[in-house]
Scaffold this active site. Sequence first.
Site, PDB file in Angstrom:
ATOM      1  N   GLU A  60       0.816  -1.218   0.000  1.00 48.84           N
ATOM      2  CA  GLU A  60       0.000   0.000   0.000  1.00 48.84           C
ATOM      3  C   GLU A  60       0.848   1.265   0.000  1.00 48.84           C
ATOM      4  O   GLU A  60       0.516   2.245  -0.683  1.00 48.84           O
ATOM      5  CB  GLU A  60      -0.952   0.001   1.203  1.00 48.84           C
ATOM      6  CG  GLU A  60      -2.151  -0.911   1.065  1.00 48.84           C
ATOM      7  CD  GLU A  60      -1.835  -2.386   1.261  1.00 48.84           C
ATOM      8  OE1 GLU A  60      -2.714  -3.229   1.012  1.00 48.84           O
ATOM      9  OE2 GLU A  60      -0.697  -2.687   1.689  1.00 48.84           O
ATOM     10  N   HIS A 129      -9.308  -6.662   9.857  1.00 53.19           N
ATOM     11  CA  HIS A 129      -9.952  -6.255   8.604  1.00 53.19           C
ATOM     12  C   HIS A 129     -11.269  -5.514   8.838  1.00 53.19           C
ATOM     13  O   HIS A 129     -12.050  -5.333   7.906  1.00 53.19           O
ATOM     14  CB  HIS A 129     -10.240  -7.480   7.719  1.00 53.19           C
ATOM     15  CG  HIS A 129      -9.020  -8.130   7.152  1.00 53.19           C
ATOM     16  ND1 HIS A 129      -8.058  -8.701   7.934  1.00 53.19           N
ATOM     17  CD2 HIS A 129      -8.606  -8.291   5.864  1.00 53.19           C
ATOM     18  CE1 HIS A 129      -7.097  -9.212   7.173  1.00 53.19           C
ATOM     19  NE2 HIS A 129      -7.404  -8.967   5.918  1.00 53.19           N
TER      20      HIS A 129
END
Length: 324
Positions: A60, A129
């Site tokens: 990322e 998550h």
Amino acid sequence: MTEILMREAIRRGLEESLERDQNVLLMGEDIGAYGGAYAVTDGFLSKFGPDRIKDTPISEATFIGTGIGAASAGLRPIIELMSMSFSLVGFDQIVNMAANIRYMSGGQIDVPMVIRAPTGAGVQLAATHSQSFETWLAEVPGLYCVCPSNPKDALGLLRTSIKDNNPVIFAEPALLYGLKGEVPDEYYEIPLGSASIAKEGNDITLLSYGAGMSILFEASEILSRQNIDCEIIDLRSLNPIDYSTIGESVKKTNRLVTLDTSRKNGGIMGEIVANVQETFNDWLDGPIIRIGANDVPWPYNKNLEAAAYPSSEEMANSILKKLI
């Protein structure tokens, strides 16, 4: 009006921007051949090609940084993260770079970039998550931060976000990708920083955003049986916050209840409560109630997750006990 799913509304906004502006490109993990973790970009690779739909490595920080560079050079990248939880890996790029470049360059360099990510709990994705870090990112000057609660707002806010010359965090509640709602057939946009009166009422103001809105409507139904008429505000934008709309509602109802579907500790509603208390205290007839998720890591187990997640019954009971 056409009834479509939230994911279809987001898809429409992305597809429109790719068709209308050659400077728009998409980057993210598995957004090409796979079609995205939530199938939002399915078919885009074959339609727009690999120069504009870029599958990235699992890094990322790398592809957010690439997006910042592309935006600074005049493109309009849209970055997709598989989860808002993974923004942590790119926080230096988002917070130190994207948010500050325009200021540090004296306005010479814009960063017209959108970072999209599913956010929030409620879909059994477990502790790592299910985070809602849009509440953290909303604190950063130089970043817009929005979170829609329905397909109409998702499309209108996304259109505005893509056109803006500042970086925008576009938080998409994972719980709502399958939500259906009516979307106008004619073109429209929704300004960033504007809240919405989702339901007018006279007795008490209920405030939330994203996945929290369904809880507000359910709580309002429960309270209506006690002849309590709720006004409901959808915040929509976490930075900037539409204090004008919130304040006018508080002046009318004289009571406020806020809901974070993220954890109560450190949530965006704590900031709103403090500001309302400072600015609109004279119009309040009782204490502001703040409700949020429990301060625990998000469980994978469905029943445990539901126990940690706020509910409409909890909200209605808190109101009945403390304010009525």
